[in-house]
Design a protein around this motif. Structure first.
Motif, short mmCIF file in Angstrom:
data_model
loop_
_atom_site.label_atom_id
_atom_site.label_comp_id
_atom_site.label_asym_id
_atom_site.label_seq_id
_atom_site.Cartn_x
_atom_site.Cartn_y
_atom_site.Cartn_z
N THR A 7 0.83 -1.20 0.00
CA THR A 7 0.00 0.00 0.00
C THR A 7 0.87 1.25 0.00
OG1 THR A 7 -0.09 0.10 2.41
CG2 THR A 7 -1.77 -1.24 1.30
N HIS B 146 0.88 3.43 2.36
CA HIS B 146 1.43 3.55 3.71
C HIS B 146 2.72 2.73 3.85
CE1 HIS B 146 -1.75 5.79 5.79
NE2 HIS B 146 -2.55 5.24 4.89
N ASP B 147 2.72 1.54 3.29
CA ASP B 147 3.92 0.70 3.35
C ASP B 147 5.08 1.36 2.61
OD1 ASP B 147 2.50 -1.18 4.76
OD2 ASP B 147 2.06 -2.41 2.99
N LEU C 206 5.48 4.58 1.91
CA LEU C 206 5.90 5.78 2.62
C LEU C 206 6.70 5.43 3.87
CD1 LEU C 206 5.74 8.85 2.66
CD2 LEU C 206 3.61 8.65 3.95
N PHE C 207 6.26 4.41 4.59
CA PHE C 207 6.99 3.96 5.77
C PHE C 207 8.39 3.46 5.38
CE2 PHE C 207 8.22 0.77 8.92
CZ PHE C 207 8.13 1.52 10.09
N VAL D 254 2.97 7.73 10.14
CA VAL D 254 2.43 6.76 9.19
C VAL D 254 1.82 5.58 9.95
CG1 VAL D 254 3.07 5.09 7.40
CG2 VAL D 254 3.92 7.42 7.29
N CYS E 34 7.71 8.32 10.48
CA CYS E 34 7.37 6.89 10.59
C CYS E 34 6.27 6.66 11.62
CB CYS E 34 8.61 6.08 10.95
SG CYS E 34 9.80 5.90 9.63
N GLY F 101 0.27 5.72 12.67
CA GLY F 101 -0.96 6.12 13.34
C GLY F 101 -0.76 6.57 14.78
#
Length: 170
Positions: free
Chosen positions: A2, A4-5, A7-8, A48, A45, A50
């Motif tokens: 995804t 998010h993955d 970006l992380f 991302v 991090c 949460g």
């Protein structure tokens, strides 16, 4: 994979590279700036993942306070900013440090692998409200005492700067 993955992963890679650069650079101010980048991307991090409160605390405490304190210490102590022959380490010393750090990392990895193995650890799913209640409830006084100690250290550093070596003030 995804967004998010991805970006992380990008933020984690930038954080790891900047941490290595902070440790390996020979200039103190550059090390502080690399540390700033590392701590900022680490905060990203957390964001991302949460954990908004942890990301904010990371920015405020580490980037906003610790790095600024390091830069003030460099400026107030008149430490050499550029390369210095006094602080240069020969290649043999660097290799010894590399071997020791790799051995320490391997030992820690082996200890964690032996302790936890392939166990799955359940998380209780704490919320920001629970974290904030503990941080600003139970740990409010230790936090305030720590801030007073840091303030006293800063005032002491300024007082030492204001005096000459012969005992007189500037």
């Amino acid at each position: 994979m995804t967004v998010h993955d991805a970006l992380f992963g990008c933020l984690g890679l930038i954080s790891a590279v900047s941490a290595v650069c902070a440790v390996t650079t020979r200039q103190l101010v550059h090390a502080a700036l690399w540390l700033t980048l590392c701590m900022t991307t680490l905060s990203g991090c957390y964001l991302v993942l949460g954990a908004e409160l942890v990301a904010l605390v990371q920015l405020l405490v580490y980037v906003g306070a610790v790095v600024v304190l390091v830069l003030f210490a460099v400026m107030l102590t008149r430490a050499p900013i550029g390369k210095s022959a006094d602080h240069d380490v020969p290649m043999a010393g660097r290799m010894v440090a590399l071997v020791i750090s790799a051995a320490t990392g391997g030992l820690l990895f082996a200890a964690f692998a032996a302790a936890f193995g392939s166990q799955q650890v359940g998380l209780d799913g704490g919320t920001n409200a629970n974290l904030a209640a503990n941080l600003f409830g139970r740990f409010a006084w230790p936090f305030e005492v720590l801030s007073l100690v840091l303030l006293a250290a800063l005032v002491g550093a300024l007082a030492m700067i204001g005096t000459r070596k012969d005992g007189g003030s500037k």
